[in-house]
Design a protein around this motif. Sequence first.
Motif, PDB file in Angstrom:
ATOM      1  N   GLN A   1       0.830  -1.203   0.000  1.00 41.95           N
ATOM      2  CA  GLN A   1       0.000   0.000   0.000  1.00 41.95           C
ATOM      3  C   GLN A   1       0.867   1.258   0.000  1.00 41.95           C
ATOM      4  O   GLN A   1       0.594   2.223  -0.720  1.00 41.95           O
ATOM      5  N   GLU A   2       1.923   1.238   0.827  1.00 45.48           N
ATOM      6  CA  GLU A   2       2.750   2.424   0.967  1.00 45.48           C
ATOM      7  C   GLU A   2       3.412   2.818  -0.355  1.00 45.48           C
ATOM      8  O   GLU A   2       3.405   3.994  -0.744  1.00 45.48           O
ATOM      9  N   VAL A   3       4.018   1.843  -1.049  1.00 49.12           N
ATOM     10  CA  VAL A   3       4.717   2.165  -2.287  1.00 49.12           C
ATOM     11  C   VAL A   3       3.730   2.594  -3.372  1.00 49.12           C
ATOM     12  O   VAL A   3       3.982   3.550  -4.116  1.00 49.12           O
ATOM     13  N   ALA A   4       2.596   1.888  -3.468  1.00 49.42           N
ATOM     14  CA  ALA A   4       1.589   2.258  -4.460  1.00 49.42           C
ATOM     15  C   ALA A   4       1.077   3.672  -4.206  1.00 49.42           C
ATOM     16  O   ALA A   4       0.939   4.479  -5.138  1.00 49.42           O
ATOM     17  N   GLU A   5       0.807   3.980  -2.945  1.00 48.89           N
ATOM     18  CA  GLU A   5       0.320   5.319  -2.608  1.00 48.89           C
ATOM     19  C   GLU A   5       1.364   6.384  -2.904  1.00 48.89           C
ATOM     20  O   GLU A   5       1.034   7.491  -3.351  1.00 48.89           O
ATOM     21  N   PHE A   6       2.625   6.054  -2.673  1.00 46.95           N
ATOM     22  CA  PHE A   6       3.679   7.034  -2.921  1.00 46.95           C
ATOM     23  C   PHE A   6       3.819   7.335  -4.408  1.00 46.95           C
ATOM     24  O   PHE A   6       4.042   8.484  -4.805  1.00 46.95           O
ATOM     25  N   ALA A   7       3.683   6.305  -5.230  1.00 51.15           N
ATOM     26  CA  ALA A   7       3.730   6.519  -6.676  1.00 51.15           C
ATOM     27  C   ALA A   7       2.598   7.443  -7.116  1.00 51.15           C
ATOM     28  O   ALA A   7       2.809   8.385  -7.900  1.00 51.15           O
ATOM     29  N   ILE A   8       1.395   7.178  -6.619  1.00 55.86           N
ATOM     30  CA  ILE A   8       0.245   8.025  -6.950  1.00 55.86           C
ATOM     31  C   ILE A   8       0.443   9.432  -6.386  1.00 55.86           C
ATOM     32  O   ILE A   8       0.132  10.442  -7.043  1.00 55.86           O
ATOM     33  N   LEU A   9       0.969   9.513  -5.174  1.00 53.80           N
ATOM     34  CA  LEU A   9       1.212  10.808  -4.536  1.00 53.80           C
ATOM     35  C   LEU A   9       2.133  11.671  -5.379  1.00 53.80           C
ATOM     36  O   LEU A   9       1.869  12.862  -5.608  1.00 53.80           O
ATOM     37  N   MET A  10       3.231  11.087  -5.873  1.00 53.45           N
ATOM     38  CA  MET A  10       4.162  11.868  -6.691  1.00 53.45           C
ATOM     39  C   MET A  10       3.513  12.287  -8.003  1.00 53.45           C
ATOM     40  O   MET A  10       3.697  13.423  -8.465  1.00 53.45           O
ATOM     41  N   ALA A  11       2.750  11.371  -8.618  1.00 53.03           N
ATOM     42  CA  ALA A  11       2.067  11.724  -9.864  1.00 53.03           C
ATOM     43  C   ALA A  11       1.101  12.884  -9.648  1.00 53.03           C
ATOM     44  O   ALA A  11       1.057  13.843 -10.440  1.00 53.03           O
ATOM     45  N   LEU A  12       0.325  12.822  -8.584  1.00 56.77           N
ATOM     46  CA  LEU A  12      -0.638  13.885  -8.299  1.00 56.77           C
ATOM     47  C   LEU A  12       0.069  15.201  -7.965  1.00 56.77           C
ATOM     48  O   LEU A  12      -0.348  16.278  -8.407  1.00 56.77           O
ATOM     49  N   ALA A  13       1.125  15.128  -7.166  1.00 55.94           N
ATOM     50  CA  ALA A  13       1.840  16.345  -6.781  1.00 55.94           C
ATOM     51  C   ALA A  13       2.385  17.067  -8.001  1.00 55.94           C
ATOM     52  O   ALA A  13       2.358  18.308  -8.076  1.00 55.94           O
ATOM     53  N   LEU A  14       2.864  16.310  -8.987  1.00 59.30           N
ATOM     54  CA  LEU A  14       3.404  16.915 -10.205  1.00 59.30           C
ATOM     55  C   LEU A  14       2.293  17.349 -11.157  1.00 59.30           C
ATOM     56  O   LEU A  14       2.322  18.446 -11.709  1.00 59.30           O
ATOM     57  N   ARG A  15       1.295  16.491 -11.338  1.00 56.83           N
ATOM     58  CA  ARG A  15       0.225  16.771 -12.296  1.00 56.83           C
ATOM     59  C   ARG A  15      -0.735  17.871 -11.823  1.00 56.83           C
ATOM     60  O   ARG A  15      -1.363  18.536 -12.644  1.00 56.83           O
ATOM     61  N   ARG A  16      -0.865  18.074 -10.531  1.00 54.91           N
ATOM     62  CA  ARG A  16      -1.766  19.103 -10.045  1.00 54.91           C
ATOM     63  C   ARG A  16      -1.044  20.370  -9.598  1.00 54.91           C
ATOM     64  O   ARG A  16      -1.631  21.258  -9.007  1.00 54.91           O
ATOM     65  N   GLY A  17       0.285  20.428  -9.838  1.00 55.97           N
ATOM     66  CA  GLY A  17       1.018  21.657  -9.582  1.00 55.97           C
ATOM     67  C   GLY A  17       1.449  21.883  -8.148  1.00 55.97           C
ATOM     68  O   GLY A  17       1.927  22.976  -7.817  1.00 55.97           O
ATOM     69  N   LEU A  18       1.295  20.876  -7.294  1.00 57.64           N
ATOM     70  CA  LEU A  18       1.680  21.054  -5.895  1.00 57.64           C
ATOM     71  C   LEU A  18       3.157  21.418  -5.774  1.00 57.64           C
ATOM     72  O   LEU A  18       3.527  22.368  -5.074  1.00 57.64           O
ATOM     73  N   THR A  19       4.020  20.667  -6.482  1.00 56.40           N
ATOM     74  CA  THR A  19       5.454  20.977  -6.423  1.00 56.40           C
ATOM     75  C   THR A  19       5.757  22.310  -7.100  1.00 56.40           C
ATOM     76  O   THR A  19       6.638  23.049  -6.650  1.00 56.40           O
ATOM     77  N   LEU A  20       5.050  22.617  -8.167  1.00 53.56           N
ATOM     78  CA  LEU A  20       5.269  23.879  -8.883  1.00 53.56           C
ATOM     79  C   LEU A  20       5.053  25.071  -7.959  1.00 53.56           C
ATOM     80  O   LEU A  20       5.896  25.966  -7.852  1.00 53.56           O
ATOM     81  N   TYR A  21       3.909  25.108  -7.278  1.00 58.46           N
ATOM     82  CA  TYR A  21       3.604  26.256  -6.426  1.00 58.46           C
ATOM     83  C   TYR A  21       4.434  26.242  -5.150  1.00 58.46           C
ATOM     84  O   TYR A  21       4.815  27.298  -4.629  1.00 58.46           O
ATOM     85  N   HIS A  22       4.732  25.056  -4.653  1.00 59.14           N
ATOM     86  CA  HIS A  22       5.618  24.972  -3.496  1.00 59.14           C
ATOM     87  C   HIS A  22       6.983  25.573  -3.816  1.00 59.14           C
ATOM     88  O   HIS A  22       7.529  26.369  -3.052  1.00 59.14           O
ATOM     89  N   ASP A  23       7.514  25.192  -4.974  1.00 55.01           N
ATOM     90  CA  ASP A  23       8.839  25.691  -5.359  1.00 55.01           C
ATOM     91  C   ASP A  23       8.846  27.195  -5.619  1.00 55.01           C
ATOM     92  O   ASP A  23       9.806  27.890  -5.269  1.00 55.01           O
ATOM     93  N   THR A  24       7.791  27.700  -6.243  1.00 53.82           N
ATOM     94  CA  THR A  24       7.807  29.103  -6.681  1.00 53.82           C
ATOM     95  C   THR A  24       7.327  30.093  -5.618  1.00 53.82           C
ATOM     96  O   THR A  24       7.490  31.306  -5.789  1.00 53.82           O
ATOM     97  N   GLN A  25       6.735  29.613  -4.533  1.00 54.12           N
ATOM     98  CA  GLN A  25       6.297  30.525  -3.476  1.00 54.12           C
ATOM     99  C   GLN A  25       7.316  30.636  -2.344  1.00 54.12           C
ATOM    100  O   GLN A  25       7.103  31.372  -1.384  1.00 54.12           O
ATOM    101  N   ARG A  26       8.426  29.905  -2.451  1.00 50.65           N
ATOM    102  CA  ARG A  26       9.458  29.995  -1.425  1.00 50.65           C
ATOM    103  C   ARG A  26      10.470  31.090  -1.756  1.00 50.65           C
ATOM    104  O   ARG A  26      10.583  31.519  -2.901  1.00 50.65           O
TER     105      ARG A  26
END
Length: 336
Positions: free
Chosen positions: A103-128
């Motif tokens: 469960q943990e590895v599967a969730e982490f794969a989905i988590l990274m995909a969502l973070a990148l595809r929904r802009g979470l990392t983008l806005y995190h990086d650019t608001q710092r």
Amino acid sequence: MTLTVVEPEGLYPDTALEQRVMGPSVRILQGPCKTSLAELPDEICQQAEGLMTLRMAVPADQIARFPKLKVIVRMGVGYDRVDRVAAAARGIKVCNVPDYGTQEVAEFAILMALALRRGLTLYHDTQRGPNPAPWAVLRHPAVRRQEVQTFGILGLGRIGTAAALRAKALGYRVVFYDPALPNGADRAIGVTRCRTMDEMLAQADVLSIHCPLTRHTRGLVGERELRLLPKNAVVINTARGPILDIEALEKVLRDGHVAAAGLDVIPVEPPVEPIPSLLRAYRDKEEWLTGRLIICPHIAFHSPEAWDDIRLKGAETMRDVLVDGLNTNVIPPESD
């Protein structure tokens, strides 16, 4: 007859659980090893019929130090750290623990995909930092709606299946390629099988790698394969670093064919000099990678529950194979 099992890394404060699982016919010794089996004293090696390792490699020269060895249990899913050719030559059985951390590895794969595809990392990086981006929408090729994408899975084993179910629940169309999976095994979860890897890659807006590292999968995903992905695809690797050519990944990220990537694994762990240039650029926070790359230190499996599973299931596997003569989780030499 008393059997001796060695856990060389001293992973736990005691061996009470292992003793309860394996029974009174087994003597369990813990070693002082921190980085390598070479640190294990010869007198302990001479006694061991069973060897349980988590982080440490088990190369041929170390296997030769165990004259009585019958079983090696690698306390994890991957078994590439064990020299299975050397073990097979001695008739030593090699096992893994395939049903922990799923469960943990599967969730982490989905988590990274969502973070990148929904802009979470983008806005995190650019608001710092002292000069954040404007308080507004940033248009970026990585950002897309899940329901218009196809999620491609390379390897539909336990973790791949768990990832497929989660991706499907989020609205992705899910396709996979796995030549080892019997026909029909995928129908129960309602995903689409591809006859070739190229067919799967050509559809994969997100590519998530879940196959084991073997001589057949080392370097399996190189520049040619990455360029078969649709433009602006996202690549996720939570399996093993050497499956994916990290230099090729950097190239397709730099020229914009791949929009973003999430890596929990890299070719050499922990990284040593010369560090891959992609990792160096990530650490240096080079602007071209803003919002486009996540690198984690091989921790997708981690949760307190997963650690408990590693310990219990590892002990159960050793008991089954060494004490009871079963073939629980034994990796056939010819499967490499």
